[in-house]
Scaffold this motif. Structure first.
Motif, PDB file in Angstrom:
ATOM      1  N   UNK A 124       0.833  -1.205   0.000  1.00  0.00           N
ATOM      2  CA  UNK A 124       0.000   0.000   0.000  1.00  0.00           C
ATOM      3  C   UNK A 124       0.864   1.249   0.000  1.00  0.00           C
ATOM      4  N   UNK A 125       1.970   1.209   0.740  1.00  0.00           N
ATOM      5  CA  UNK A 125       2.923   2.328   0.731  1.00  0.00           C
ATOM      6  C   UNK A 125       3.436   2.575  -0.681  1.00  0.00           C
ATOM      7  N   UNK A 126       3.785   1.487  -1.386  1.00  0.00           N
ATOM      8  CA  UNK A 126       4.316   1.609  -2.742  1.00  0.00           C
ATOM      9  C   UNK A 126       3.289   2.212  -3.692  1.00  0.00           C
ATOM     10  N   UNK A 127       2.054   1.725  -3.615  1.00  0.00           N
ATOM     11  CA  UNK A 127       0.998   2.250  -4.488  1.00  0.00           C
ATOM     12  C   UNK A 127       0.762   3.731  -4.196  1.00  0.00           C
ATOM     13  N   UNK A 128       0.687   4.077  -2.901  1.00  0.00           N
ATOM     14  CA  UNK A 128       0.463   5.471  -2.525  1.00  0.00           C
ATOM     15  C   UNK A 128       1.583   6.380  -3.000  1.00  0.00           C
ATOM     16  N   UNK A 129       2.836   5.938  -2.839  1.00  0.00           N
ATOM     17  CA  UNK A 129       3.972   6.768  -3.240  1.00  0.00           C
ATOM     18  C   UNK A 129       4.011   6.969  -4.750  1.00  0.00           C
ATOM     19  N   UNK A 130       3.695   5.930  -5.504  1.00  0.00           N
ATOM     20  CA  UNK A 130       3.676   6.058  -6.967  1.00  0.00           C
ATOM     21  C   UNK A 130       2.574   7.031  -7.405  1.00  0.00           C
ATOM     22  N   UNK A 131       1.402   6.941  -6.783  1.00  0.00           N
ATOM     23  CA  UNK A 131       0.317   7.864  -7.136  1.00  0.00           C
ATOM     24  C   UNK A 131       0.675   9.305  -6.793  1.00  0.00           C
ATOM     25  N   UNK A 132       1.296   9.511  -5.646  1.00  0.00           N
ATOM     26  CA  UNK A 132       1.729  10.864  -5.266  1.00  0.00           C
ATOM     27  C   UNK A 132       2.762  11.385  -6.255  1.00  0.00           C
ATOM     28  N   UNK A 133       3.700  10.531  -6.661  1.00  0.00           N
ATOM     29  CA  UNK A 133       4.725  10.934  -7.621  1.00  0.00           C
ATOM     30  C   UNK A 133       4.102  11.335  -8.949  1.00  0.00           C
ATOM     31  N   UNK A 151      -6.425  21.397  -9.374  1.00  0.00           N
ATOM     32  CA  UNK A 151      -6.258  20.736  -8.084  1.00  0.00           C
ATOM     33  C   UNK A 151      -7.422  19.837  -7.733  1.00  0.00           C
ATOM     34  N   UNK A 152      -8.646  20.341  -7.843  1.00  0.00           N
ATOM     35  CA  UNK A 152      -9.803  19.568  -7.401  1.00  0.00           C
ATOM     36  C   UNK A 152      -9.930  18.252  -8.155  1.00  0.00           C
ATOM     37  N   UNK A 153      -9.563  18.251  -9.439  1.00  0.00           N
ATOM     38  CA  UNK A 153      -9.673  17.036 -10.245  1.00  0.00           C
ATOM     39  C   UNK A 153      -8.511  16.091  -9.988  1.00  0.00           C
ATOM     40  N   UNK A 154      -7.290  16.608 -10.116  1.00  0.00           N
ATOM     41  CA  UNK A 154      -6.112  15.758 -10.045  1.00  0.00           C
ATOM     42  C   UNK A 154      -5.924  15.166  -8.654  1.00  0.00           C
ATOM     43  N   UNK A 155      -6.215  15.927  -7.617  1.00  0.00           N
ATOM     44  CA  UNK A 155      -5.969  15.430  -6.268  1.00  0.00           C
ATOM     45  C   UNK A 155      -7.015  14.411  -5.838  1.00  0.00           C
ATOM     46  N   UNK A 156      -8.210  14.422  -6.450  1.00  0.00           N
ATOM     47  CA  UNK A 156      -9.265  13.515  -6.032  1.00  0.00           C
ATOM     48  C   UNK A 156      -9.283  12.218  -6.831  1.00  0.00           C
ATOM     49  N   UNK A 157      -9.040  12.305  -8.140  1.00  0.00           N
ATOM     50  CA  UNK A 157      -9.188  11.128  -8.990  1.00  0.00           C
ATOM     51  C   UNK A 157      -8.253   9.985  -8.578  1.00  0.00           C
ATOM     52  N   UNK A 158      -6.923  10.207  -8.434  1.00  0.00           N
ATOM     53  CA  UNK A 158      -6.053   9.086  -8.039  1.00  0.00           C
ATOM     54  C   UNK A 158      -6.435   8.503  -6.683  1.00  0.00           C
ATOM     55  N   UNK A 159      -6.725   9.374  -5.711  1.00  0.00           N
ATOM     56  CA  UNK A 159      -7.080   8.885  -4.392  1.00  0.00           C
ATOM     57  C   UNK A 159      -8.369   8.080  -4.398  1.00  0.00           C
ATOM     58  N   UNK A 161      -9.669   6.484  -6.960  1.00  0.00           N
ATOM     59  CA  UNK A 161      -9.402   5.222  -7.660  1.00  0.00           C
ATOM     60  C   UNK A 161      -8.734   4.226  -6.718  1.00  0.00           C
ATOM     61  N   UNK A 162      -7.738   4.709  -5.964  1.00  0.00           N
ATOM     62  CA  UNK A 162      -7.045   3.845  -5.012  1.00  0.00           C
ATOM     63  C   UNK A 162      -8.025   3.273  -3.998  1.00  0.00           C
ATOM     64  N   UNK A 163      -8.869   4.140  -3.419  1.00  0.00           N
ATOM     65  CA  UNK A 163      -9.758   3.713  -2.342  1.00  0.00           C
ATOM     66  C   UNK A 163     -10.803   2.717  -2.838  1.00  0.00           C
ATOM     67  N   UNK A 166      -9.268  -0.676  -3.983  1.00  0.00           N
ATOM     68  CA  UNK A 166      -8.865  -1.476  -2.824  1.00  0.00           C
ATOM     69  C   UNK A 166     -10.079  -2.036  -2.090  1.00  0.00           C
ATOM     70  N   UNK A 167     -11.159  -1.228  -1.971  1.00  0.00           N
ATOM     71  CA  UNK A 167     -12.383  -1.712  -1.339  1.00  0.00           C
ATOM     72  C   UNK A 167     -13.010  -2.845  -2.160  1.00  0.00           C
ATOM     73  N   UNK A 168     -12.947  -2.716  -3.484  1.00  0.00           N
ATOM     74  CA  UNK A 168     -13.493  -3.748  -4.359  1.00  0.00           C
ATOM     75  C   UNK A 168     -12.726  -5.053  -4.189  1.00  0.00           C
ATOM     76  N   UNK A 169     -11.402  -4.956  -4.120  1.00  0.00           N
ATOM     77  CA  UNK A 169     -10.582  -6.153  -3.945  1.00  0.00           C
ATOM     78  C   UNK A 169     -10.870  -6.824  -2.612  1.00  0.00           C
ATOM     79  N   UNK A 170     -10.979  -6.026  -1.550  1.00  0.00           N
ATOM     80  CA  UNK A 170     -11.270  -6.595  -0.242  1.00  0.00           C
ATOM     81  C   UNK A 170     -12.660  -7.213  -0.223  1.00  0.00           C
ATOM     82  N   UNK A 171     -13.607  -6.601  -0.936  1.00  0.00           N
ATOM     83  CA  UNK A 171     -14.944  -7.171  -1.022  1.00  0.00           C
ATOM     84  C   UNK A 171     -14.942  -8.521  -1.710  1.00  0.00           C
ATOM     85  N   UNK A 172     -14.159  -8.634  -2.793  1.00  0.00           N
ATOM     86  CA  UNK A 172     -14.065  -9.909  -3.499  1.00  0.00           C
ATOM     87  C   UNK A 172     -13.411 -10.968  -2.628  1.00  0.00           C
TER      88      UNK A 172
END
Length: 222
Positions: A124-133, A151-159, A161-163, A166-172
């Motif tokens: 999760x650290x790796x995924x987060x760091x790559x998205x921030x980069x 800002x409003x678009x770029x800062x929300x879309x990656x986050x 998508x990540x959330x 990840x929730x979808x994977x945990x649900x499966x």
């Protein structure tokens, strides 16, 4: 190291967001206590999601006047860029800390022990760091002073998508736990290696992002 001074400047400009993070964390814990669908792992993912979103705040607060002032400081372009990335990295660590606190609080409030494996934290650290980069590269390419427009678009879309991914994977996984166990058994003892390998790859991606952003900034400055 001068880069840390620039990270400190970003913290000074965005200090109010730390209070917002604490408030949001408290709200999430209350929701976790009241909702049967919320889990400790979901709380952990939400902490990282907050880090991805809030890590771009300095770009929204950057004006031409601020950019000009920072250029006058006795530091190189590389040091300024490294300071910004240091800020993003620290925000990621704060988000992971919030996630771990949320997961621990869930266990205490519900009595259900839910461990967050180190290998999962590293991935999760790796995924987060790559998205921030990726976000930082975008903002540096379009220009820091223009960041507020996107800002409003770029800062929300990656986050988001990540959330949600990840929730979808945990649900499966929860729907088919036996299948998840089989996958883990196939991975076997390589899970820790995958975690550490992902973290190293993310750091290399960040290093490459620093170089790209430095060159982009130098072209704009000169």
């Amino acid at each position: 190291m001068k880069a840390l001074y620039f990270a400190k400047i970003d913290y000074i400009k965005t200090r109010t967001q730390l209070r917002v993070l604490l408030v949001i964390t408290a709200v999430v814990m209350v929701i976790m206590r009241m909702s049967n669908d919320m889990t400790g792992q979901a709380g952990f993912m939400y902490g990282v999601f907050l880090a991805i979103v809030f890590s771009t705040t300095p770009f929204g607060n950057c004006t031409r006047k601020d950019a000009g002032f920072q250029q006058l400081l006795p530091a190189t372009t590389l040091q300024r860029v490294m300071g910004r990335f240091a800020y993003g990295l620290s925000m990621l660590f704060i988000g992971i800390g919030i996630g771990l606190v949320a997961a621990a609080s869930y266990s205490m409030l519900t009595g259900q022990r839910e461990m967050i494996p180190l290998s999962l934290c590293l991935i999760i650290f790796a995924v987060g760091l790559i998205l921030i980069t990726v976000q930082y590269i975008f903002f540096y390419l379009v220009g820091e002073s223009k960041g507020a427009q996107f800002l409003s678009l770029v800062r929300m879309v990656p986050g988001m998508c990540f959330f949600f991914v990840s929730m979808k994977l945990m649900g499966e996984i929860q729907k088919d736990p036996s299948g998840a166990v089989k996958i883990i058994e196939m991975i076997g003892g390589n899970l820790d290696s995958i975690g550490w390998g992902s973290a190293v790859l993310a750091v290399l991606v960040m290093a490459g992002g620093i170089l790209v952003c430095t060159r982009a900034t130098m072209k704009k400055d000169y």
